[in-house]
Design a protein around this motif. Structure first.
Motif, PDB file in Angstrom:
ATOM      1  N   ILE A  43     -14.309 -12.855   0.829  1.00  0.00           N
ATOM      2  CA  ILE A  43     -13.945 -11.733   1.701  1.00  0.00           C
ATOM      3  C   ILE A  43     -12.530 -11.315   1.343  1.00  0.00           C
ATOM      4  O   ILE A  43     -11.609 -12.133   1.371  1.00  0.00           O
ATOM      5  CB  ILE A  43     -14.028 -12.114   3.187  1.00  0.00           C
ATOM      6  CG1 ILE A  43     -15.457 -12.545   3.560  1.00  0.00           C
ATOM      7  CG2 ILE A  43     -13.581 -10.949   4.069  1.00  0.00           C
ATOM      8  CD1 ILE A  43     -15.571 -13.136   4.947  1.00  0.00           C
ATOM      9  N   THR A  44     -12.358 -10.052   0.993  1.00  0.00           N
ATOM     10  CA  THR A  44     -11.061  -9.532   0.578  1.00  0.00           C
ATOM     11  C   THR A  44     -10.655  -8.366   1.473  1.00  0.00           C
ATOM     12  O   THR A  44     -11.475  -7.507   1.789  1.00  0.00           O
ATOM     13  CB  THR A  44     -11.110  -9.042  -0.883  1.00  0.00           C
ATOM     14  OG1 THR A  44     -11.537 -10.122  -1.718  1.00  0.00           O
ATOM     15  CG2 THR A  44      -9.749  -8.557  -1.343  1.00  0.00           C
ATOM     16  N   ILE A  45      -9.395  -8.374   1.868  1.00  0.00           N
ATOM     17  CA  ILE A  45      -8.817  -7.291   2.664  1.00  0.00           C
ATOM     18  C   ILE A  45      -7.809  -6.553   1.798  1.00  0.00           C
ATOM     19  O   ILE A  45      -6.935  -7.171   1.191  1.00  0.00           O
ATOM     20  CB  ILE A  45      -8.136  -7.841   3.933  1.00  0.00           C
ATOM     21  CG1 ILE A  45      -9.163  -8.503   4.847  1.00  0.00           C
ATOM     22  CG2 ILE A  45      -7.387  -6.736   4.669  1.00  0.00           C
ATOM     23  CD1 ILE A  45     -10.214  -7.574   5.383  1.00  0.00           C
ATOM     24  N   LEU A  46      -7.936  -5.223   1.747  1.00  0.00           N
ATOM     25  CA  LEU A  46      -7.051  -4.406   0.931  1.00  0.00           C
ATOM     26  C   LEU A  46      -6.490  -3.259   1.757  1.00  0.00           C
ATOM     27  O   LEU A  46      -7.187  -2.702   2.601  1.00  0.00           O
ATOM     28  CB  LEU A  46      -7.811  -3.845  -0.267  1.00  0.00           C
ATOM     29  CG  LEU A  46      -8.339  -4.867  -1.274  1.00  0.00           C
ATOM     30  CD1 LEU A  46      -9.393  -4.241  -2.156  1.00  0.00           C
ATOM     31  CD2 LEU A  46      -7.201  -5.421  -2.106  1.00  0.00           C
ATOM     32  N   GLY A  47      -5.236  -2.901   1.482  1.00  0.00           N
ATOM     33  CA  GLY A  47      -4.646  -1.774   2.191  1.00  0.00           C
ATOM     34  C   GLY A  47      -3.153  -1.911   2.328  1.00  0.00           C
ATOM     35  O   GLY A  47      -2.507  -2.734   1.672  1.00  0.00           O
ATOM     36  N   GLY A  48      -2.620  -1.090   3.205  1.00  0.00           N
ATOM     37  CA  GLY A  48      -1.200  -1.102   3.490  1.00  0.00           C
ATOM     38  C   GLY A  48      -0.971  -1.089   4.986  1.00  0.00           C
ATOM     39  O   GLY A  48      -1.815  -1.541   5.763  1.00  0.00           O
ATOM     40  N   SER A  49       0.153  -0.528   5.398  1.00  0.00           N
ATOM     41  CA  SER A  49       0.541  -0.598   6.800  1.00  0.00           C
ATOM     42  C   SER A  49      -0.110   0.479   7.664  1.00  0.00           C
ATOM     43  O   SER A  49       0.071   0.474   8.881  1.00  0.00           O
ATOM     44  CB  SER A  49       2.067  -0.495   6.919  1.00  0.00           C
ATOM     45  OG  SER A  49       2.532   0.685   6.289  1.00  0.00           O
ATOM     46  N   LYS A  50      -0.881   1.398   7.061  1.00  0.00           N
ATOM     47  CA  LYS A  50      -1.573   2.442   7.823  1.00  0.00           C
ATOM     48  C   LYS A  50      -3.077   2.173   7.830  1.00  0.00           C
ATOM     49  O   LYS A  50      -3.498   1.055   8.067  1.00  0.00           O
ATOM     50  CB  LYS A  50      -1.244   3.810   7.234  1.00  0.00           C
ATOM     51  CG  LYS A  50       0.221   4.193   7.341  1.00  0.00           C
ATOM     52  CD  LYS A  50       0.666   4.387   8.784  1.00  0.00           C
ATOM     53  CE  LYS A  50       2.096   4.834   8.859  1.00  0.00           C
ATOM     54  NZ  LYS A  50       2.561   5.062  10.255  1.00  0.00           N
ATOM     55  N   ASN A  51      -3.884   3.189   7.546  1.00  0.00           N
ATOM     56  CA  ASN A  51      -5.341   3.081   7.678  1.00  0.00           C
ATOM     57  C   ASN A  51      -6.036   3.219   6.331  1.00  0.00           C
ATOM     58  O   ASN A  51      -5.744   4.150   5.561  1.00  0.00           O
ATOM     59  CB  ASN A  51      -5.861   4.179   8.607  1.00  0.00           C
ATOM     60  CG  ASN A  51      -5.430   3.958  10.042  1.00  0.00           C
ATOM     61  OD1 ASN A  51      -5.916   3.060  10.717  1.00  0.00           O
ATOM     62  ND2 ASN A  51      -4.503   4.789  10.510  1.00  0.00           N
ATOM     63  N   GLU A  52      -6.993   2.321   6.078  1.00  0.00           N
ATOM     64  CA  GLU A  52      -7.831   2.374   4.897  1.00  0.00           C
ATOM     65  C   GLU A  52      -9.278   2.096   5.276  1.00  0.00           C
ATOM     66  O   GLU A  52      -9.553   1.393   6.253  1.00  0.00           O
ATOM     67  CB  GLU A  52      -7.396   1.339   3.847  1.00  0.00           C
ATOM     68  CG  GLU A  52      -6.215   1.744   3.010  1.00  0.00           C
ATOM     69  CD  GLU A  52      -4.907   1.727   3.776  1.00  0.00           C
ATOM     70  OE1 GLU A  52      -4.159   2.721   3.711  1.00  0.00           O
ATOM     71  OE2 GLU A  52      -4.629   0.715   4.454  1.00  0.00           O
ATOM     72  N   SER A  53     -10.211   2.626   4.478  1.00  0.00           N
ATOM     73  CA  SER A  53     -11.636   2.381   4.684  1.00  0.00           C
ATOM     74  C   SER A  53     -12.355   2.553   3.360  1.00  0.00           C
ATOM     75  O   SER A  53     -11.972   3.408   2.549  1.00  0.00           O
ATOM     76  CB  SER A  53     -12.217   3.348   5.724  1.00  0.00           C
ATOM     77  OG  SER A  53     -13.606   3.130   5.902  1.00  0.00           O
ATOM     78  N   SER A  73      -1.916   4.770   3.505  1.00  0.00           N
ATOM     79  CA  SER A  73      -0.699   3.977   3.305  1.00  0.00           C
ATOM     80  C   SER A  73       0.055   4.356   2.041  1.00  0.00           C
ATOM     81  O   SER A  73      -0.485   4.983   1.118  1.00  0.00           O
ATOM     82  CB  SER A  73      -1.047   2.488   3.253  1.00  0.00           C
ATOM     83  OG  SER A  73      -1.640   2.057   4.458  1.00  0.00           O
ATOM     84  N   LEU A  74       1.307   3.896   1.992  1.00  0.00           N
ATOM     85  CA  LEU A  74       2.183   4.085   0.835  1.00  0.00           C
ATOM     86  C   LEU A  74       2.695   2.758   0.293  1.00  0.00           C
ATOM     87  O   LEU A  74       3.598   2.745  -0.550  1.00  0.00           O
ATOM     88  CB  LEU A  74       3.405   4.927   1.235  1.00  0.00           C
ATOM     89  CG  LEU A  74       3.185   6.391   1.597  1.00  0.00           C
ATOM     90  CD1 LEU A  74       4.455   6.973   2.189  1.00  0.00           C
ATOM     91  CD2 LEU A  74       2.777   7.174   0.368  1.00  0.00           C
ATOM     92  N   ASP A  75       2.148   1.650   0.760  1.00  0.00           N
ATOM     93  CA  ASP A  75       2.742   0.356   0.448  1.00  0.00           C
ATOM     94  C   ASP A  75       1.660  -0.695   0.202  1.00  0.00           C
ATOM     95  O   ASP A  75       0.466  -0.408   0.240  1.00  0.00           O
ATOM     96  CB  ASP A  75       3.680  -0.080   1.579  1.00  0.00           C
ATOM     97  CG  ASP A  75       3.016  -0.041   2.956  1.00  0.00           C
ATOM     98  OD1 ASP A  75       1.786   0.154   3.031  1.00  0.00           O
ATOM     99  OD2 ASP A  75       3.727  -0.197   3.972  1.00  0.00           O
ATOM    100  N   GLN A  76       2.082  -1.909  -0.078  1.00  0.00           N
ATOM    101  CA  GLN A  76       1.242  -3.071  -0.324  1.00  0.00           C
ATOM    102  C   GLN A  76       0.229  -2.784  -1.451  1.00  0.00           C
ATOM    103  O   GLN A  76       0.632  -2.614  -2.593  1.00  0.00           O
ATOM    104  CB  GLN A  76       0.578  -3.538   0.968  1.00  0.00           C
ATOM    105  CG  GLN A  76       1.602  -3.965   2.031  1.00  0.00           C
ATOM    106  CD  GLN A  76       0.977  -4.504   3.283  1.00  0.00           C
ATOM    107  OE1 GLN A  76       0.303  -5.532   3.264  1.00  0.00           O
ATOM    108  NE2 GLN A  76       1.203  -3.813   4.403  1.00  0.00           N
ATOM    109  N   ASP A  77      -1.067  -2.664  -1.151  1.00  0.00           N
ATOM    110  CA  ASP A  77      -2.062  -2.482  -2.211  1.00  0.00           C
ATOM    111  C   ASP A  77      -2.194  -1.040  -2.687  1.00  0.00           C
ATOM    112  O   ASP A  77      -2.929  -0.775  -3.644  1.00  0.00           O
ATOM    113  CB  ASP A  77      -3.436  -2.961  -1.722  1.00  0.00           C
ATOM    114  CG  ASP A  77      -3.432  -4.433  -1.368  1.00  0.00           C
ATOM    115  OD1 ASP A  77      -2.871  -5.228  -2.140  1.00  0.00           O
ATOM    116  OD2 ASP A  77      -3.990  -4.791  -0.307  1.00  0.00           O
TER     117      ASP A  77
END
Length: 449
Positions: A43-53, A73-77
């Motif tokens: 199970i992998t979670i991807l994204g940043g500090s806002k919303n991803e789907s 998002s603009l950060d992390q992944d």
């Protein structure tokens, strides 16, 4: 003729056949490999500090897979966005589950991807909706437009097109057609378009949202467009090309007029068969007196079709209901006649969002569940991502719920060449099966062996 020449040509032929067999997940499969046993592998979670789907996942010719969704998002992944507006987000993985590339597409407004396919040249095509008219998006006609883009194998845009009028016109699905072109569909706001968008002769007045089918050539140029529906809300979610080169579109409808002759009650599964030039051949409604919504369709190995969605009914075409809403499968023949129907779920809300034919002739269905009884063994909290595997007759083989104490959904599902199952969706949790939450809503990626 040298041995080297023969070996080289045999190798190229094998690769070509492999690509043809893997390119279109809607094609019935003739080979069989060991199928997944329903055991969660990763199970992998991807994204940043806002919303991803993630909305869509497809297997690729190299044994890997590709995902389409959207990101804010603009950060992390997320590493290549310029602002916090929503953009399409594509992620390409190889057969070893390693991320090869990640790219975002769109403009400075709200752009969200709904479906991706791998194309015959090894690249990709993506569709969703856009409100932008800058950066990657060349134009916008109104509130929301279909936005479709053709990508090369490395994810670079080779062409892109917008289709729409002044209203909310949302692209939901795309297939590559037998002639190398594309059929795209979604919702046309017929009221806002004032009847435009239809190249067929019609006498009756349409209103609200209709199924809108657009045929493109391989370069993305418009060949024809047609809309179908009534005076209420008609929303398509799935397309297949049929053996006679026509198309079947499925979705939901609460209309009972114009093109729709047999509404069973509120929303029904609405199935439309058209020719390769967009002429309506037949239309069918399936459901009961409550809300029934179709979300996906796949051919079967015996020349028929399975439609996946959900039902709140327990009458008319729906033989039983386990609770508030059940995942519902309907098998039809090429004339749209019902062969069998089967529901799955518990006493809560259980729904389907995608279905794929598996290499052993069965079916994988992804969706979500709020149940912890009936066909659902456990609930981690609120909505869980839910995956079921059936055999060719619709008998349940295994099921898995994945999630935490918050809201978690699965949307797309794919079976890879090695039989691994990949499921994608979104998660708001940071407990249970979900070890981290990176922002508000994260992209959820699940692998099942």
């Amino acid at each position: 003729m040298t041995n080297t020449f023969l070996i080289k040509n045999a190798y190229l032929t094998l690769i070509s056949l492999l690509f043809i067999s893997c390119n279109n997940e809607n094609e019935p499969l003739t080979t069989s490999t060991p199928s997944a046993k329903g055991i969660i592998d990763n199970i992998t979670i991807l994204g940043g500090s806002k919303n991803e789907s993630a909305q869509s996942v497809k297997k690729t010719i190299d044994g890997g897979f590709v995902i389409l969704g959207y990101t804010q998002s603009l950060d992390q992944d997320v590493t290549d966005k310029q602002d916090e507006s929503y953009d399409y987000w594509v992620l390409k993985y190889n057969a070893q589950n390693q991320l090869e590339w990640s790219k975002t597409y769109g403009g400075s407004q709200d752009d969200r991807g709904n479906e991706i396919i791998q194309t015959q040249d090894g690249g990709y095509a993506i569709i969703g909706y856009s409100t932008s008219n800058n950066e990657d998006v060349s134009e916008n006609q109104g509130s929301l437009d279909y936005w479709v883009a053709k990508l090369d194998i490395a994810g670079t845009i080779t062409w892109q097109k917008s289709f729409g009028y002044s209203g909310a016109d949302t692209g939901t699905t795309i297939i590559q057609t037998n002639d190398g072109g594309y059929l795209i569909s979604g919702v046309l706001d017929v009221t806002a378009s004032e009847g435009e968008g239809n190249l067929r002769n019609i006498q009756a007045r349409h209103a609200g949202g209709d199924y809108w089918a657009i045929k493109l050539n391989p370069s993305g140029e418009l060949q024809w467009s047609r809309y179908f529906g009534g005076n209420f809300t008609d929303t398509p979610y799935g397309i297949v090309q049929t053996e006679d080169n026509g198309f079947i579109m499925v979705g939901s409808s609460d209309s009972s007029d114009v093109d729709i002759n047999n509404n069973k009650g509120t929303y029904d599964f609405w199935v439309v068969k058209i020719t390769n030039t967009g002429t309506l051949l037949w239309e069918k409604n399936f459901g009961g007196t409550e809300i029934d919504e179709a979300r996906s369709i796949t051919p079967t190995n015996d020349g028929n079709y399975i439609i996946a969605g959900d039902t709140r009914s327990n009458n008319t075409d729906v033989s039983t209901n386990n609770g508030a809403a059940d995942l519902w499968l309907v098998k039809i023949n090429p004339l749209g006649e019902l062969i069998w129907e089967q529901n799955y779920g518990g006493t809560g809300f259980d729904v389907a969002r995608d279905i794929k034919l598996t290499q052993d002739g069965g079916f994988l269905v992804s969706g979500s569940s709020r149940s912890a009884d009936g066909d659902v063994t456990t609930n981690k909290g609120q909505n869980d991502a839910w995956v079921i595997k059936t055999n060719s007759s619709g008998n349940l083989m295994w099921q898995q719920t994945i999630g935490g104490s918050d809201i978690d959904f699965s949307y797309g599902v794919a079976e890879l060449i090695d039989g691994t199952v990949v499921v994608v969706g979104e998660s708001n949790s940071n407990d249970g099966d979900i070890t981290v939450n990176k922002g508000f809503t994260d992209l959820l990626l699940i692998k099942i062996k």
